[in-house]
Design a protein around this motif. Structure first.
Motif, PDB file in Angstrom:
ATOM      1  N   ARG A  62       9.686  18.066   3.214  1.00  0.00           N
ATOM      2  CA  ARG A  62       9.523  18.286   1.775  1.00  0.00           C
ATOM      3  C   ARG A  62       9.471  16.992   0.986  1.00  0.00           C
ATOM      4  O   ARG A  62       9.134  17.005  -0.202  1.00  0.00           O
ATOM      5  CB  ARG A  62      10.670  19.164   1.262  1.00  0.00           C
ATOM      6  CG  ARG A  62      10.695  20.569   1.868  1.00  0.00           C
ATOM      7  CD  ARG A  62      11.865  21.363   1.327  1.00  0.00           C
ATOM      8  NE  ARG A  62      11.762  21.503  -0.115  1.00  0.00           N
ATOM      9  CZ  ARG A  62      12.799  21.777  -0.913  1.00  0.00           C
ATOM     10  NH1 ARG A  62      14.018  21.900  -0.397  1.00  0.00           N
ATOM     11  NH2 ARG A  62      12.634  21.891  -2.201  1.00  0.00           N
ATOM     12  N   VAL A  63       9.829  15.871   1.633  1.00  0.00           N
ATOM     13  CA  VAL A  63       9.855  14.580   0.938  1.00  0.00           C
ATOM     14  C   VAL A  63       9.190  13.516   1.800  1.00  0.00           C
ATOM     15  O   VAL A  63       9.390  13.464   3.019  1.00  0.00           O
ATOM     16  CB  VAL A  63      11.299  14.139   0.617  1.00  0.00           C
ATOM     17  CG1 VAL A  63      11.332  12.709   0.087  1.00  0.00           C
ATOM     18  CG2 VAL A  63      11.935  15.083  -0.395  1.00  0.00           C
ATOM     19  N   LEU A  64       8.398  12.662   1.142  1.00  0.00           N
ATOM     20  CA  LEU A  64       7.800  11.492   1.776  1.00  0.00           C
ATOM     21  C   LEU A  64       8.248  10.265   0.993  1.00  0.00           C
ATOM     22  O   LEU A  64       8.022  10.174  -0.216  1.00  0.00           O
ATOM     23  CB  LEU A  64       6.268  11.600   1.762  1.00  0.00           C
ATOM     24  CG  LEU A  64       5.491  10.442   2.388  1.00  0.00           C
ATOM     25  CD1 LEU A  64       5.761  10.363   3.901  1.00  0.00           C
ATOM     26  CD2 LEU A  64       3.994  10.616   2.129  1.00  0.00           C
ATOM     27  N   VAL A  65       8.906   9.322   1.671  1.00  0.00           N
ATOM     28  CA  VAL A  65       9.357   8.077   1.048  1.00  0.00           C
ATOM     29  C   VAL A  65       8.317   7.003   1.338  1.00  0.00           C
ATOM     30  O   VAL A  65       7.959   6.774   2.504  1.00  0.00           O
ATOM     31  CB  VAL A  65      10.738   7.656   1.571  1.00  0.00           C
ATOM     32  CG1 VAL A  65      11.169   6.323   0.965  1.00  0.00           C
ATOM     33  CG2 VAL A  65      11.768   8.745   1.273  1.00  0.00           C
ATOM     34  N   VAL A  66       7.835   6.345   0.293  1.00  0.00           N
ATOM     35  CA  VAL A  66       6.726   5.402   0.448  1.00  0.00           C
ATOM     36  C   VAL A  66       7.025   4.085  -0.259  1.00  0.00           C
ATOM     37  O   VAL A  66       7.918   3.992  -1.104  1.00  0.00           O
ATOM     38  CB  VAL A  66       5.409   5.987  -0.124  1.00  0.00           C
ATOM     39  CG1 VAL A  66       5.084   7.318   0.509  1.00  0.00           C
ATOM     40  CG2 VAL A  66       5.478   6.112  -1.644  1.00  0.00           C
ATOM     41  N   ALA A  67       6.243   3.071   0.094  1.00  0.00           N
ATOM     42  CA  ALA A  67       6.159   1.833  -0.677  1.00  0.00           C
ATOM     43  C   ALA A  67       4.894   1.933  -1.515  1.00  0.00           C
ATOM     44  O   ALA A  67       3.812   2.228  -0.990  1.00  0.00           O
ATOM     45  CB  ALA A  67       6.111   0.616   0.249  1.00  0.00           C
ATOM     46  N   GLY A  68       5.012   1.697  -2.796  1.00  0.00           N
ATOM     47  CA  GLY A  68       3.952   2.052  -3.733  1.00  0.00           C
ATOM     48  C   GLY A  68       2.654   1.306  -3.597  1.00  0.00           C
ATOM     49  O   GLY A  68       1.617   1.760  -4.092  1.00  0.00           O
ATOM     50  N   GLU A  69       2.656   0.153  -2.921  1.00  0.00           N
ATOM     51  CA  GLU A  69       1.412  -0.620  -2.822  1.00  0.00           C
ATOM     52  C   GLU A  69       0.464  -0.092  -1.761  1.00  0.00           C
ATOM     53  O   GLU A  69      -0.690  -0.517  -1.686  1.00  0.00           O
ATOM     54  CB  GLU A  69       1.713  -2.099  -2.545  1.00  0.00           C
ATOM     55  CG  GLU A  69       2.415  -2.402  -1.237  1.00  0.00           C
ATOM     56  CD  GLU A  69       3.915  -2.527  -1.394  1.00  0.00           C
ATOM     57  OE1 GLU A  69       4.505  -3.405  -0.716  1.00  0.00           O
ATOM     58  OE2 GLU A  69       4.503  -1.757  -2.178  1.00  0.00           O
ATOM     59  N   PHE A  70       0.927   0.845  -0.921  1.00  0.00           N
ATOM     60  CA  PHE A  70       0.094   1.371   0.148  1.00  0.00           C
ATOM     61  C   PHE A  70      -0.532   2.698  -0.265  1.00  0.00           C
ATOM     62  O   PHE A  70       0.166   3.601  -0.740  1.00  0.00           O
ATOM     63  CB  PHE A  70       0.911   1.561   1.426  1.00  0.00           C
ATOM     64  CG  PHE A  70       1.444   0.276   1.999  1.00  0.00           C
ATOM     65  CD1 PHE A  70       0.617  -0.586   2.690  1.00  0.00           C
ATOM     66  CD2 PHE A  70       2.775  -0.069   1.817  1.00  0.00           C
ATOM     67  CE1 PHE A  70       1.106  -1.770   3.218  1.00  0.00           C
ATOM     68  CE2 PHE A  70       3.276  -1.248   2.335  1.00  0.00           C
ATOM     69  CZ  PHE A  70       2.433  -2.108   3.040  1.00  0.00           C
ATOM     70  N   ARG A  71      -1.818   2.837  -0.025  1.00  0.00           N
ATOM     71  CA  ARG A  71      -2.528   4.064  -0.381  1.00  0.00           C
ATOM     72  C   ARG A  71      -2.110   5.203   0.547  1.00  0.00           C
ATOM     73  O   ARG A  71      -1.986   5.029   1.758  1.00  0.00           O
ATOM     74  CB  ARG A  71      -4.035   3.849  -0.278  1.00  0.00           C
ATOM     75  CG  ARG A  71      -4.864   5.068  -0.683  1.00  0.00           C
ATOM     76  CD  ARG A  71      -6.351   4.742  -0.675  1.00  0.00           C
ATOM     77  NE  ARG A  71      -7.149   5.898  -1.074  1.00  0.00           N
ATOM     78  CZ  ARG A  71      -7.618   6.811  -0.225  1.00  0.00           C
ATOM     79  NH1 ARG A  71      -7.396   6.686   1.078  1.00  0.00           N
ATOM     80  NH2 ARG A  71      -8.347   7.822  -0.665  1.00  0.00           N
ATOM     81  N   ILE A  72      -1.877   6.345  -0.046  1.00  0.00           N
ATOM     82  CA  ILE A  72      -1.550   7.543   0.733  1.00  0.00           C
ATOM     83  C   ILE A  72      -2.840   8.309   1.008  1.00  0.00           C
ATOM     84  O   ILE A  72      -3.546   8.706   0.074  1.00  0.00           O
ATOM     85  CB  ILE A  72      -0.552   8.438  -0.022  1.00  0.00           C
ATOM     86  CG1 ILE A  72       0.748   7.688  -0.287  1.00  0.00           C
ATOM     87  CG2 ILE A  72      -0.270   9.704   0.778  1.00  0.00           C
ATOM     88  CD1 ILE A  72       1.746   8.482  -1.098  1.00  0.00           C
ATOM     89  N   GLU A  73      -3.146   8.520   2.266  1.00  0.00           N
ATOM     90  CA  GLU A  73      -4.368   9.222   2.625  1.00  0.00           C
ATOM     91  C   GLU A  73      -4.236  10.718   2.303  1.00  0.00           C
ATOM     92  O   GLU A  73      -3.199  11.330   2.594  1.00  0.00           O
ATOM     93  CB  GLU A  73      -4.664   9.044   4.112  1.00  0.00           C
ATOM     94  CG  GLU A  73      -4.934   7.615   4.531  1.00  0.00           C
ATOM     95  CD  GLU A  73      -6.187   7.057   3.868  1.00  0.00           C
ATOM     96  OE1 GLU A  73      -7.084   7.857   3.532  1.00  0.00           O
ATOM     97  OE2 GLU A  73      -6.274   5.825   3.701  1.00  0.00           O
ATOM     98  N   PRO A  74      -5.271  11.311   1.710  1.00  0.00           N
ATOM     99  CA  PRO A  74      -5.220  12.749   1.406  1.00  0.00           C
ATOM    100  C   PRO A  74      -4.936  13.619   2.624  1.00  0.00           C
ATOM    101  O   PRO A  74      -4.274  14.657   2.510  1.00  0.00           O
ATOM    102  CB  PRO A  74      -6.625  13.026   0.835  1.00  0.00           C
ATOM    103  CG  PRO A  74      -7.066  11.704   0.277  1.00  0.00           C
ATOM    104  CD  PRO A  74      -6.500  10.673   1.195  1.00  0.00           C
TER     105      PRO A  74
END
Length: 310
Positions: free
Chosen positions: A44-56
């Motif tokens: 239910r949660v994805l933790v990311v670093a904001g500079e990386f694009r998240i693929e659809p």
């Protein structure tokens, strides 16, 4: 049998250090471990670093996803409207590292103008053997232009006041309550500045906003400093102008590609380069971790998210 704690995924190896502390409260799985991807549909949660694009395609593989928790302040790799349309909330670290990023920007300015890195190399190489002293440039009465006057830009401006710089700024939105004047345009700001600092938030509409034409306005005596995002600058144009002397210098903490290839900068003069560390301090990372935990706890507890992207 799977762990009964809420399942979250950590998207990037860069964020590997959050796995242990988050695992005390959640089942935190690294996305870069291939076998873990078999459980994407549960998370239910994805933790990311904001500079990386998240693929659809990744989002499509997570039908229960309700929150993208951005560990960092910036969230330019996330298509926020698209996530909102899918009912997925996005949080970030607000201005957790603004003061530290501003410190780094000022440090880059001082290091370049006072030739601190050059001086260090001279002492270590024996180039100071005759006792001579090189003249460096004073900051007194220098014109500082700041592109982007959010929390980082304002923190830089406050420090610049103490250093006797004359600050002007430009951004797309007027802020009449600020004590520093706003330029008519980005081009005007660059033309009238001795030093131009990029502190703007990156998004799809301002890629390469620091174009060849803007760099030319800054000119052969100008210094360009970037502690925002690499894609805000036309990096090829920047390198060409540093090499032929049309720009006086650059001090960069961020790059189009990260890590940036060392060979790309091998023959580029009058530069100081740091590895995207402007906002990476012990205090800032601790604050980001606290904000991340608060957002995760609120999400799973059904409460109000403390730092949503609005």
């Amino acid at each position: 049998m799977y762990n009964s704690r809420p399942l979250i995924f950590i998207a990037h190896p860069l964020l590997g250090f959050v796995l242990d502390p988050l695992s005390e409260h959640y089942e935190a799985l690294p996305l870069w471990v291939e076998e873990n991807k078999q459980r994407l549909a549960e998370a239910r949660v994805l933790v990311v670093a904001g500079e990386f694009r998240i693929e659809p395609a990744l989002i499509d593989a997570m039908p229960q996803l309700g929150l993208i928790a951005c560990f960092s302040v910036g969230y330019d790799g996330i298509d926020v409207p698209a996530m909102r349309a899918r009912g997925i909330a996005v949080t970030h670290a607000m201005d957790a590292n603004s003061e530290d990023a501003a410190d780094h920007a000022i440090g880059l300015i001082l290091a370049h103008r006072r030739e601190i890195v050059v001086g260090d190399a001279k002492v270590r190489s024996g180039g100071w053997s005759n006792g001579s002293k090189a003249l460096t440039r004073s900051l007194a009465d220098t014109s500082l232009g700041i592109v982007g006057m959010g929390s980082i830009g304002q923190a830089i401006a406050r420090r610049a006041d103490a250093l006797r710089l004359h600050t002007c700024w430009w951004g797309p939105t007027e802020k009449p309550d600020l004590p520093w004047p706003r330029a008519d345009s980005l081009a005007t700001l660059a033309r009238d500045s001795d030093i131009l600092v990029i502190a703007a938030r990156a998004h799809a509409g301002n890629e390469k906003m620091i174009s060849a034409e803007i760099i030319d306005q800054l000119g052969r005596d100008g210094l360009l400093v970037n502690i925002a995002r690499g894609q805000l600058i036309d990096e090829d144009a920047l390198i060409a102008r540093l090499q032929d002397g049309r720009l006086g210098g650059a001090a960069l903490d961020v790059f189009m590609q990260e890590p940036t290839p060392p060979a790309r900068w091998q023959n580029v003069p009058n530069t100081i380069l740091t590895p995207h560390t402007a906002g990476a301090t012990d205090a800032a990372i601790a604050t980001m971790m606290t904000m991340l935990r608060a957002n995760l706890d609120a999400f799973f507890g059904g409460g109000r998210l403390p730092t949503p992207v609005t």
